[in-house]
Design a protein around this motif. Structure first.
Motif, mmCIF file in Angstrom:
data_model
loop_
_atom_site.group_PDB
_atom_site.id
_atom_site.type_symbol
_atom_site.label_atom_id
_atom_site.label_comp_id
_atom_site.label_asym_id
_atom_site.label_seq_id
_atom_site.Cartn_x
_atom_site.Cartn_y
_atom_site.Cartn_z
ATOM 1 N N ALA A 323 0.832 -1.204 0.000
ATOM 2 C CA ALA A 323 0.000 0.000 0.000
ATOM 3 C C ALA A 323 0.869 1.258 0.000
ATOM 4 O O ALA A 323 0.929 2.013 0.972
ATOM 5 C CB ALA A 323 -0.950 -0.012 1.182
ATOM 6 N N ASP A 324 1.574 1.470 -1.129
ATOM 7 C CA ASP A 324 2.333 2.696 -1.389
ATOM 8 C C ASP A 324 1.557 3.478 -2.436
ATOM 9 O O ASP A 324 1.410 3.007 -3.577
ATOM 10 C CB ASP A 324 3.732 2.384 -1.922
ATOM 11 N N MET A 325 1.080 4.665 -2.094
ATOM 12 C CA MET A 325 0.258 5.418 -3.035
ATOM 13 C C MET A 325 0.251 6.893 -2.678
ATOM 14 O O MET A 325 0.634 7.272 -1.565
ATOM 15 C CB MET A 325 -1.166 4.858 -3.083
ATOM 16 N N ILE A 326 -0.167 7.684 -3.648
ATOM 17 C CA ILE A 326 -0.227 9.131 -3.431
ATOM 18 C C ILE A 326 -1.556 9.670 -3.939
ATOM 19 O O ILE A 326 -2.190 9.078 -4.818
ATOM 20 C CB ILE A 326 0.936 9.866 -4.118
ATOM 21 N N VAL A 327 -1.940 10.786 -3.383
ATOM 22 C CA VAL A 327 -3.159 11.483 -3.803
ATOM 23 C C VAL A 327 -2.730 12.818 -4.412
ATOM 24 O O VAL A 327 -1.982 13.585 -3.790
ATOM 25 C CB VAL A 327 -4.105 11.730 -2.619
ATOM 26 N N ILE A 328 -3.193 13.082 -5.641
ATOM 27 C CA ILE A 328 -2.881 14.357 -6.298
ATOM 28 C C ILE A 328 -4.175 15.042 -6.717
ATOM 29 O O ILE A 328 -5.234 14.411 -6.801
ATOM 30 C CB ILE A 328 -1.966 14.175 -7.524
ATOM 31 N N ASP A 329 -4.054 16.343 -7.012
ATOM 32 C CA ASP A 329 -5.239 17.082 -7.429
ATOM 33 C C ASP A 329 -5.568 16.853 -8.895
ATOM 34 O O ASP A 329 -6.727 16.678 -9.270
ATOM 35 C CB ASP A 329 -5.068 18.574 -7.145
ATOM 36 N N SER A 330 -4.525 16.824 -9.771
ATOM 37 C CA SER A 330 -4.756 16.627 -11.202
ATOM 38 C C SER A 330 -3.446 16.268 -11.862
ATOM 39 O O SER A 330 -2.365 16.504 -11.304
ATOM 40 C CB SER A 330 -5.331 17.896 -11.848
ATOM 41 N N PHE A 331 -3.521 15.719 -13.068
ATOM 42 C CA PHE A 331 -2.310 15.422 -13.823
ATOM 43 C C PHE A 331 -1.535 16.701 -14.149
ATOM 44 O O PHE A 331 -0.308 16.732 -14.080
ATOM 45 C CB PHE A 331 -2.652 14.695 -15.125
ATOM 46 N N ASN A 332 -2.242 17.747 -14.511
ATOM 47 C CA ASN A 332 -1.571 18.959 -14.958
ATOM 48 C C ASN A 332 -0.834 19.669 -13.830
ATOM 49 O O ASN A 332 0.311 20.100 -13.996
ATOM 50 C CB ASN A 332 -2.576 19.915 -15.605
ATOM 51 N N ASP A 333 -1.487 19.795 -12.671
ATOM 52 C CA ASP A 333 -0.858 20.500 -11.549
ATOM 53 C C ASP A 333 0.034 19.576 -10.725
ATOM 54 O O ASP A 333 1.058 19.985 -10.201
ATOM 55 C CB ASP A 333 -1.914 21.143 -10.657
ATOM 56 N N PHE A 334 -0.387 18.346 -10.589
ATOM 57 C CA PHE A 334 0.358 17.285 -9.909
ATOM 58 C C PHE A 334 0.830 17.705 -8.510
ATOM 59 O O PHE A 334 1.965 17.476 -8.110
ATOM 60 C CB PHE A 334 1.545 16.820 -10.753
ATOM 61 N N ASN A 335 -0.085 18.338 -7.769
ATOM 62 C CA ASN A 335 0.204 18.656 -6.377
ATOM 63 C C ASN A 335 -0.102 17.437 -5.509
ATOM 64 O O ASN A 335 -1.222 16.930 -5.520
ATOM 65 C CB ASN A 335 -0.637 19.846 -5.911
ATOM 66 N N VAL A 336 0.896 16.969 -4.777
ATOM 67 C CA VAL A 336 0.739 15.773 -3.948
ATOM 68 C C VAL A 336 0.128 16.175 -2.610
ATOM 69 O O VAL A 336 0.722 16.955 -1.851
ATOM 70 C CB VAL A 336 2.092 15.070 -3.734
ATOM 71 N N GLU A 337 -1.065 15.660 -2.319
ATOM 72 C CA GLU A 337 -1.772 16.023 -1.099
ATOM 73 C C GLU A 337 -1.571 15.010 0.026
ATOM 74 O O GLU A 337 -1.538 15.378 1.207
ATOM 75 C CB GLU A 337 -3.259 16.211 -1.400
ATOM 76 N N TYR A 338 -1.456 13.732 -0.330
ATOM 77 C CA TYR A 338 -1.168 12.685 0.654
ATOM 78 C C TYR A 338 -0.103 11.750 0.087
ATOM 79 O O TYR A 338 -0.098 11.458 -1.116
ATOM 80 C CB TYR A 338 -2.398 11.820 0.961
ATOM 81 N N THR A 339 0.771 11.271 0.961
ATOM 82 C CA THR A 339 1.645 10.148 0.619
ATOM 83 C C THR A 339 1.395 9.041 1.621
ATOM 84 O O THR A 339 1.438 9.264 2.843
ATOM 85 C CB THR A 339 3.129 10.548 0.657
ATOM 86 N N ILE A 340 1.119 7.862 1.108
ATOM 87 C CA ILE A 340 0.866 6.682 1.944
ATOM 88 C C ILE A 340 1.944 5.663 1.644
ATOM 89 O O ILE A 340 2.191 5.321 0.483
ATOM 90 C CB ILE A 340 -0.537 6.093 1.657
#
Length: 574
Positions: A323-340
């Motif tokens: 369970a390694d994953m990340i949450v981003i807002d969009s492909f274009n902006d690619f702001n990482v909001e969570y890292t798991i």
């Protein structure tokens, strides 16, 4: 974590430990993006589907994108100038959940003790750290390193947990000439991953290089070079580092048909670039902005890397994957909001949710020992009365390779003098591992330097002391300061130290943070520009690669000038 319990959670009979609901899942296995829920039990993904609704902890992503954690497939941590715990505090919030390190920088200083330090310091850090065993220590026979690693030295290390194979084979002439020790190393790793390093190699020589078992290359600089290597079965590591940036040039070679054999790597990325641009996240974002299909870009940062390194539980979000994953807002902006990482939220909103830790550095400090430096060590003699033609290292901005150029310099009292009016300074490498007294001296063009000197123990790959200057006295003073602080970087003018950055761990790293080191480097660079008139960007990083005697064309080591294409030492005098 038991299989029985995981099966129970997957079937809905037990509660998950973490549920990510309303996620736009970027499925790198099927090539789709769709709304679903992801159930995690301890360290594993156990279920994907809208029927998973409950868990001990539930995070509603509200339609944000859920991607596999990003993987850097080839990185020299030492180039960040910080330890792995500090490195993790910067890159994990940027979405990196695993890295494959090639610690040949510290191995050139402290051998396997250095490699062991890197691996032990990564324990307990929420970042998957895997290693490739350094294959070329030293990188070539033309330099004096702190240790020499023969085939028999590496056998036991290859069996260690988290070691995936043999690091980049930089000595490609050794492969082509069937060097006995090098072939022994390749034979030991024949059933493991073997990384390559073959700038400009083509045709029959490339075929011969590949048949030795080497599987990848990160030195491609144009689409034709990348395509030839792909056609011959290699994996192409698309590098976007601090000095070498090849992404834009290589994108035309990447297609839907071949992208599964391509992956993103940083190789060397400076602290300031980590702070200002990012890590693998920045490469993915840039690739998409340049027109690469977003699914291909994400695959090149996740599943492609995991598959190349035979890491079957990394690189995707599906049942049974870590369970390694990340949450981003969009492909274009690619702001990482969570890292798991391993099922735990370890970063949020760009900030790490974990602290740093100190490592035992006792076996990797006090590494700078220099023989006596007399003023004559800096001289280049000539029998010509007034002028002398000399070989000059020509800097190529933004690249690790250099030009082999010729210049005519003045001769005064039998000594060849530098000429700032031609943008030609003096360059030298001082051996610092065994106090041999070796000093290789030459000339360099492209720094723009008009006065003073800069020196550093970051000098690929043997990491002796490299110094560039317009004054022999300032060059010597800079080296003496490096010795006093046991490694690092320094800028000197008129016998006065303008600023310095101590790197006491093998002369390569500090336990300070990435932001601190970035700030110090920024000040050193400002001093270089304002007080030494240096015009090249990242002068210390640029200088570091001028000692790398396996990348064309002309380089310098403690033994002298190296013509890399001829693979031999050559005199400064033309």
């Amino acid at each position: 974590m038991g299989l029985r319990e995981s099966i129970g959670v997957a079937r809905g009979h037990r509660e998950a430990t973490l549920l990510l609901k309303n996620a736009q899942l970027v499925n790198v296995l099927s090539g789709e993006v769709y709304l679903t829920n992801v159930a995690i039990y301890q360290e594993l993904v156990v279920g994907v589907g809208v029927d998973y609704l409950q868990a001990e902890q539930v995070i509603d992503l509200k339609g944000k994108m859920l991607l596999p954690g990003l993987i850097d497939g080839h990185v020299h941590i030492e180039s960040s100038m910080v330890t792995i715990p500090e490195y993790a505090r910067t890159v994990v919030p940027l979405g990196t959940t695993a890295i494959v390190i090639d610690p040949h920088e510290i191995a050139n200083v402290r051998g396997l003790d250095g490699v062991s330090f890197m691996m032990s310091s990564s324990k307990g850090v929420p970042l998957g750290v895997y290693a490739m065993v350094p294959s070329c220590v030293p990188a070539s026979p033309f330099e004096t390193a702190g240790d020499t690693l023969m085939a028999y030295d590496l056998a036991d290390f290859l069996l260690k947990r988290r070691v995936l194979g043999m690091g980049e084979i930089m000595n490609f002439p050794g492969v082509l000439n069937a060097d006995e020790d090098l072939l022994g190393k390749l034979a030991m790793a024949h059933d493991m991953i073997i990384d390559g390093h073959a700038p400009g190699l083509t045709g029959k020589d490339l075929n011969a290089y590949i048949i030795s078992g080497i599987m990848s290359d990160h030195e491609c600089v144009n689409p034709l070079e990348a395509l030839e290597k792909l056609r011959l079965g290699m994996h192409v590591m698309v590098r976007e580092g601090s000095t070498a940036r090849n992404l834009a040039d290589l994108l035309p070679a990447i297609t839907w048909a071949n992208h599964h054999r391509c992956l993103f790597v940083t190789d060397d990325r400076h602290p300031s670039d980590l702070m200002d641009e990012g890590h693998i996240n920045a490469i993915v974002k840039k690739a998409i902005a340049l027109g690469l299909d977003p699914m291909i870009a994400v695959r090149m940062a996740t599943i492609n890397t995991a598959r190349y390194f035979h890491l079957p539980r990394l690189g995707a979000i599906a049942p049974g994957f870590q369970a390694d994953m990340i949450v981003i807002d969009s492909f274009n902006d690619f702001n990482v909001e969570y890292t798991i990482q391993r099922g735990h939220v370890v970063a949020q909103g760009g900030h790490p949710l974990f602290g740093s830790k100190k490592a035992d550095t006792s076996r990797v400090v006090n590494t700078v020992s220099v023989g006596k430096l007399s003023p004559e060590k800096w001289d280049i003699h000539s029998e010509e009365p007034e002028k002398q033609k000399v070989k000059v290292i020509g800097v190529v901005p933004g690249q690790a390779w250099s030009h082999n150029v010729e210049a005519t310099l003045p001769v005064v009292d039998g000594i060849v003098r530098l000429d700032p009016n031609q943008d030609i300074a003096k360059i030298a490498v001082v051996e610092r591992h065994k106090a041999t007294g070796n000093v290789g001296v030459g000339f360099v063009k492209g720094f723009g330097m008009k006065r003073g000197a800069i020196a550093s123990t970051v000098a690929h790959d043997a990491h002796n002391i490299i110094v560039v200057g317009c004054s022999d006295a300032d060059m010597q003073h800079a080296v003496e300061r490096i010795v006093d602080q046991q490694g690092g970087l320094v800028a000197v003018r008129d016998g006065r130290v303008l600023d310095s950055l101590p790197l006491p761990i093998a002369g390569l790293m500090t336990e300070d943070s990435v932001p601190y080191v970035a700030k110090k480097l920024e000040n050193l660079q400002r001093i270089c520009q304002q007080q030494l008139d240096v015009t090249v960007l990242n002068p210390f990083m640029t200088m570091a690669f001028l000692a790398l005697s396996v990348i064309p064309e002309l380089k310098i080591t403690d033994q002298g000038l190296v013509d890399v294409e001829k693979f031999e030492l050559v005199p400064v005098i033309s």
